[in-house]
Design a protein around this motif. Structure first.
Motif, PDB file in Angstrom:
ATOM      1  N   SER A  59       0.823  -1.213   0.000  1.00 35.36           N
ATOM      2  CA  SER A  59       0.000   0.000   0.000  1.00 35.36           C
ATOM      3  C   SER A  59       0.859   1.267   0.000  1.00 35.36           C
ATOM      4  N   GLU A  60       2.163   1.082  -0.220  1.00 34.37           N
ATOM      5  CA  GLU A  60       2.981   2.289  -0.187  1.00 34.37           C
ATOM      6  C   GLU A  60       2.771   3.103  -1.451  1.00 34.37           C
ATOM      7  N   ASP A  61       3.144   4.355  -1.354  1.00 37.92           N
ATOM      8  CA  ASP A  61       2.893   5.272  -2.456  1.00 37.92           C
ATOM      9  C   ASP A  61       3.995   5.248  -3.502  1.00 37.92           C
ATOM     10  N   ASP A  62       5.222   5.098  -3.019  1.00 37.50           N
ATOM     11  CA  ASP A  62       6.340   5.305  -3.923  1.00 37.50           C
ATOM     12  C   ASP A  62       7.182   4.043  -4.065  1.00 37.50           C
ATOM     13  N   TYR A  63       7.053   3.385  -5.208  1.00 38.94           N
ATOM     14  CA  TYR A  63       7.890   2.226  -5.491  1.00 38.94           C
ATOM     15  C   TYR A  63       8.916   2.573  -6.570  1.00 38.94           C
ATOM     16  N   GLY A  64       9.147   3.872  -6.767  1.00 35.14           N
ATOM     17  CA  GLY A  64      10.111   4.283  -7.780  1.00 35.14           C
ATOM     18  C   GLY A  64       9.554   4.086  -9.175  1.00 35.14           C
ATOM     19  N   SER A  65      10.465   3.871 -10.134  1.00 35.58           N
ATOM     20  CA  SER A  65      10.014   3.845 -11.520  1.00 35.58           C
ATOM     21  C   SER A  65       9.724   2.439 -12.019  1.00 35.58           C
ATOM     22  N   ASP A  66       9.816   1.439 -11.146  1.00 31.44           N
ATOM     23  CA  ASP A  66       9.585   0.055 -11.560  1.00 31.44           C
ATOM     24  C   ASP A  66       8.122  -0.311 -11.323  1.00 31.44           C
ATOM     25  N   SER A  67       7.750  -1.533 -11.716  1.00 29.49           N
ATOM     26  CA  SER A  67       6.462  -2.071 -11.294  1.00 29.49           C
ATOM     27  C   SER A  67       6.484  -2.138  -9.772  1.00 29.49           C
ATOM     28  N   GLY A  68       5.480  -1.548  -9.122  1.00 33.94           N
ATOM     29  CA  GLY A  68       5.434  -1.561  -7.654  1.00 33.94           C
ATOM     30  C   GLY A  68       5.456  -2.975  -7.114  1.00 33.94           C
ATOM     31  N   LEU A  69       4.791  -3.884  -7.833  1.00 38.06           N
ATOM     32  CA  LEU A  69       4.703  -5.254  -7.336  1.00 38.06           C
ATOM     33  C   LEU A  69       6.067  -5.948  -7.387  1.00 38.06           C
ATOM     34  N   ALA A  70       6.843  -5.627  -8.417  1.00 41.82           N
ATOM     35  CA  ALA A  70       8.182  -6.222  -8.520  1.00 41.82           C
ATOM     36  C   ALA A  70       9.044  -5.774  -7.336  1.00 41.82           C
ATOM     37  N   VAL A  71       8.916  -4.499  -6.965  1.00 45.83           N
ATOM     38  CA  VAL A  71       9.691  -3.983  -5.831  1.00 45.83           C
ATOM     39  C   VAL A  71       9.210  -4.658  -4.544  1.00 45.83           C
ATOM     40  N   TYR A  72       7.895  -4.774  -4.430  1.00 45.09           N
ATOM     41  CA  TYR A  72       7.300  -5.414  -3.253  1.00 45.09           C
ATOM     42  C   TYR A  72       7.847  -6.833  -3.075  1.00 45.09           C
ATOM     43  N   VAL A  73       7.841  -7.597  -4.177  1.00 47.79           N
ATOM     44  CA  VAL A  73       8.297  -8.988  -4.109  1.00 47.79           C
ATOM     45  C   VAL A  73       9.767  -9.044  -3.707  1.00 47.79           C
ATOM     46  N   ALA A  74      10.568  -8.178  -4.312  1.00 48.72           N
ATOM     47  CA  ALA A  74      12.002  -8.182  -3.992  1.00 48.72           C
ATOM     48  C   ALA A  74      12.225  -7.905  -2.499  1.00 48.72           C
ATOM     49  N   ASN A  75      11.371  -7.077  -1.913  1.00 45.25           N
ATOM     50  CA  ASN A  75      11.512  -6.765  -0.494  1.00 45.25           C
ATOM     51  C   ASN A  75      11.003  -7.875   0.419  1.00 45.25           C
ATOM     52  N   ALA A  76       9.892  -8.509   0.009  1.00 40.33           N
ATOM     53  CA  ALA A  76       9.177  -9.353   0.969  1.00 40.33           C
ATOM     54  C   ALA A  76       9.357 -10.858   0.779  1.00 40.33           C
ATOM     55  N   ILE A  77       9.454 -11.289  -0.473  1.00 42.08           N
ATOM     56  CA  ILE A  77       9.447 -12.736  -0.740  1.00 42.08           C
ATOM     57  C   ILE A  77      10.878 -13.271  -0.728  1.00 42.08           C
ATOM     58  N   ASP A  78      11.032 -14.508  -0.230  1.00 47.70           N
ATOM     59  CA  ASP A  78      12.370 -15.066  -0.048  1.00 47.70           C
ATOM     60  C   ASP A  78      12.896 -15.713  -1.332  1.00 47.70           C
ATOM     61  N   PRO A  79      13.942 -15.117  -1.929  1.00 49.02           N
ATOM     62  CA  PRO A  79      14.483 -15.726  -3.153  1.00 49.02           C
ATOM     63  C   PRO A  79      15.387 -16.925  -2.841  1.00 49.02           C
ATOM     64  N   ALA A  80      15.635 -17.173  -1.560  1.00 50.42           N
ATOM     65  CA  ALA A  80      16.532 -18.276  -1.195  1.00 50.42           C
ATOM     66  C   ALA A  80      15.785 -19.590  -0.995  1.00 50.42           C
ATOM     67  N   LEU A  81      14.521 -19.630  -1.376  1.00 51.83           N
ATOM     68  CA  LEU A  81      13.723 -20.847  -1.166  1.00 51.83           C
ATOM     69  C   LEU A  81      14.383 -22.060  -1.797  1.00 51.83           C
ATOM     70  N   SER A  82      14.269 -23.191  -1.106  1.00 47.88           N
ATOM     71  CA  SER A  82      14.796 -24.444  -1.661  1.00 47.88           C
ATOM     72  C   SER A  82      13.860 -25.571  -1.239  1.00 47.88           C
ATOM     73  N   TRP A  83      14.179 -26.789  -1.652  1.00 45.87           N
ATOM     74  CA  TRP A  83      13.317 -27.929  -1.293  1.00 45.87           C
ATOM     75  C   TRP A  83      13.219 -28.092   0.226  1.00 45.87           C
ATOM     76  N   ASP A  84      14.250 -27.652   0.942  1.00 40.49           N
ATOM     77  CA  ASP A  84      14.181 -27.738   2.419  1.00 40.49           C
ATOM     78  C   ASP A  84      12.983 -26.966   2.957  1.00 40.49           C
ATOM     79  N   ASP A  85      12.601 -25.908   2.253  1.00 38.87           N
ATOM     80  CA  ASP A  85      11.450 -25.118   2.726  1.00 38.87           C
ATOM     81  C   ASP A  85      10.138 -25.876   2.530  1.00 38.87           C
ATOM     82  N   ILE A  86      10.123 -26.775   1.572  1.00 35.87           N
ATOM     83  CA  ILE A  86       8.926 -27.622   1.393  1.00 35.87           C
ATOM     84  C   ILE A  86       8.852 -28.603   2.573  1.00 35.87           C
TER      85      ILE A  86
END
Ligand code: FNR
Length: 402
Positions: free
Chosen positions: A229-256
């Protein structure tokens, strides 16, 4: 009198005429050059149906058991984020329509209605069917992730679909161009009267007041940064910035394995495209695999889901349910996917088009249309029940001989 909507494309045409451009673009887009987006649909033409005749098809039974739940048909609703951008009632309307149709709905982690709200909409609406499943993104914050799962368990959701194809958001060019973010009228608190919301105004006569009564964001989260719900995500897709901040890119099968340990609900991995990953998933104790390329919104250039379904089904060897989504637009598409081994299919965008056209009624009409198309396709193929839909019903079209 307006012409009746007779196919999914009719719903899309009407939806595109009423939705704000940035919203339609967000719903419609695939990643990058969108070659997989087109291929997901085109793949169905690469398979032909070989019907059987003289089989008394006066009744056709489409019922199916999915992850232990009885559904009226093998067509379910895929998770799509932020449905209140399509209609004020958003996910709650979709849930009611699914109940009336006797089918299942996968609720996005990024819903604009809460887990509990959607369950109560489904429970309180008339009808006997209807099942809810939670689609889960694994957040960097594991406690927050588990809190979503706990809430789903307590509310009566019947499975968790964990999305495994989104360590980062795919690059959807229109979202970058539009600097896509949540429309102001859906952010909390609601905008003051006269706030400029014109970019997100529907193009029909639905007034912005319909929307301004809604003060929701990704409402399963309590902080502004996690609620998109933030106002300013810069010049990118806001959702792409959101994902980069919040979602874990280090996921592996261990997380399953970790998730498996923390819930007794059936676990389905959403986003598998290879036989080898399917075997890994089975070895990690999943109850199901959803063959999906995220509606062609993640890695462009991957195969159409229909083209890898058989490989996955072969690798799984019956050890768990295999589902498919991506490009399903007709009853004959559903039949082809079932013949290639899917237990059921999921539809994403078509449901959003139904919702944009006419809320709950629109989704109900859309699901009814697909169901009737499947019934007719089964009857014309000589199949009286899903157990009669077999591999011999489809043949790969040989383009070299054309
Ligand atoms: C999606 N999809 C998706 N998947 C997921 O796991 N979580 C999500 O929040 C979303 N959100 C989302 C939004 C929109 C607008 C679309 C179109 C798709 C992917 C979705 O679950 C499904 O995989 C595809 O939509 C299936 O392809 P079709 O039916 O849209 O062609």
């Amino acid at each position: 009198m307006p012409a009746p909507r007779v196919c999914v494309d009719d719903f899309e045409r009407e939806a595109s005429a009423v939705l704000p451009k940035a919203v339609y673009d967000y719903y419609r887009s695939g990643a990058d050059g969108q070659s997989t987006l087109a291929d997901n649909v085109a793949a169905y033409d690469r398979w032909s149906l070989i019907p059987r005749v003289l089989r008394d098809v006066s009744t056709v039974d489409m019922s199916v058991s999915v992850l232990g739940q009885e559904l009226s048909m093998p067509i379910c609703v895929a998770a799509t984020a932020m449905q209140r951008m399509a209609h004020p009632a958003g996910e709650t309307a979709t849930a009611r329509a699914c109940k009336a149709a006797g089918t299942g709905m996968m609720l996005s982690s990024w819903a604009t209605s809460t887990i509990e709200e959607v369950m109560s909409a489904m429970t309180l609406s008339p009808g006997r069917g209807g099942v809810l499943w939670l689609q889960l993104y694994i957040y960097k914050d594991r406690e927050l992730t588990l809190a979503l799962v706990r809430r789903a368990e307590q509310a009566g959701y019947r499975a968790v679909f964990v999305t495994v194809d989104t360590p980062y958001l795919g690059r959807r060019l229109d979202d970058v161009r539009n600097r896509f973010k949540m429309p102001p009228h859906l952010r909390c608190p609601p905008p003051k009267p006269n706030t400029a919301i014109s970019t997100f105004h529907r193009k029909d006569d639905r007034s912005s007041e319909d929307f301004s009564t809604i003060f929701t964001v990704m409402s399963n989260f309590s902080t502004a940064s996690l609620a998109f719900s933030e106002d300013d995500y810069g010049s990118d897709s806001g959702l792409a910035v959101y994902v980069a901040n919040a979602i874990d890119p280090a996921l592996s099968w261990d997380d399953i394995t970790w998730l498996r340990k923390h819930t007794s609900l059936p676990l389905v991995v959403k986003g598998v495209l290879s036989g080898e990953d399917a075997v890994q998933a089975v070895n990690h104790g999943v109850s199901g695999i959803l063959v999906s390329n995220h509606g062609a919104r993640q890695l462009d250039g991957v195969p159409a889901t229909l083209d890898v379904l058989e490989e996955v089904v072969g690798a799984v060897r019956g050890r768990c349910h295999v589902f498919l989504d991506g490009g399903v637009r007709r009853g004959t598409d559903v039949l082809k996917a079932l013949a290639l081994g899917a237990r059921a299919v999921f539809v994403g965008r078509p449901v959003l088009w139904g919702l944009a056209c006419q809320g709950e009624e629109g989704v109900g009409e859309l699901l009814g249309l697909l169901k009737e198309e499947l019934r007719l396709a089964m009857a014309l193929s000589g199949c009286r029940s899903l157990s009669e839909v077999s591999r011999s019903l489809v043949r790969r079209v040989d383009f070299s001989s054309r």
